[in-house]
Scaffold this active site. Sequence first.
Site, PDB file in Angstrom:
ATOM      1  CG  HIS A   1      -3.579   9.586   5.310  1.00 37.54           C
ATOM      2  ND1 HIS A   1      -4.097   8.856   6.348  1.00 37.54           N
ATOM      3  CD2 HIS A   1      -3.604   8.761   4.219  1.00 37.54           C
ATOM      4  CE1 HIS A   1      -4.412   7.643   5.913  1.00 37.54           C
ATOM      5  NE2 HIS A   1      -4.124   7.565   4.622  1.00 37.54           N
TER       6      HIS A   1
ATOM      7  CD  GLU B   1      -7.492   9.619   3.511  1.00 36.78           C
ATOM      8  OE1 GLU B   1      -6.900   8.557   3.622  1.00 36.78           O
ATOM      9  OE2 GLU B   1      -7.374  10.550   4.319  1.00 36.78           O
TER      10      GLU B   1
END
EC number: 5.3.1.1
Length: 251
Positions: free
Chosen positions: A95, A167
Site C-alpha cells: 500500500h 491505487e
Amino acid sequence: MRTPIIAGNWKMNKNPQETQEFLDAIKGKLPDASVVESVIAAPAIDLSTLVAFSKDEQLKTAAENSYFEDEGAFTGETSPKALNEMGVNYVVIGHSERRQYFGETDEDINKKAKAIFNNNMTPIICCGETLEQREAGETNEWVAGQITNALKDLTAEQVAASVIAYEPIWAIGTGKTASSDQAQEVCHVIRETVAKLYDQTVADKVRIQYGGSVKPANIAELMGKEDIDGGLVGGASLDPESFLELVNYKG
C-alpha cells in the site's frame, strides 16, 4: 469469469468493540460470495473478531500487512504463518502508505507475496503513481515496473490467483478520483504487463481492483469497465451502510 472483489481497507481505525458493532450492522446483508466477494482488511487487533464473524457470513478477512518471515526476532511484525492459522484469507501488501511512511520497497513486497502464498493466503498487491509521475507521463511505465518487481519468481498459478490493486496516490483520501476511463487505462496496462510476464491466460484470471476515493456513487461506473474487477475502498468502507451499498452495487 472473474468474480468481483470489493475490499474495505480500514487502515488504522476501529477497535474490537467498534468492529463488532459494524459486523452486527452488516450481518445477513452481504451478497453471495460467488456473485461479489466481500472483504474487510482490518488492523491486527480486530482480525480475530472478523474471522469469527466470517465463519457464518459471506465475508472474507484480510490483514493490512505481514512480514516475509514466518517467525523470529522481528519485534512488532505480524507473522503470515500465524495469520493463516488464525483463518485470514488475504493480506494487503505494498500500500502506498506503507511505501511512503515505512520505506517498503518492491523487493520487500515481492518477498511478502511469496511468504503469503507459502502460507496458503492470497496477496492483494498494491501499485500506483504520484501526481508528479502522472503529469510527467510516466504512469504506465512506473506501474508496469512495480508489477514486474512484485511478481518476480512467482509461479503462473500464484499470479493467476493474485489480486492487484491500482491505487493512484494522488487520488487517495484527497477527494480526487481518477475518472473511470483513467482507471481502466491503467488497469489494462496491469493486465497487459501480466500477459507479457506470463501469458494471456494468466492475465485473464488475475483480478484487478481500483482504489482511490471509491464511493457508492462511483462504484457501478468503475465496475462497468472491462479490466476493473473490484475496489480497494478506504474511508467509504468504515460506515456499515456505505460498505453494504458498495458490495451490493449490482442491486
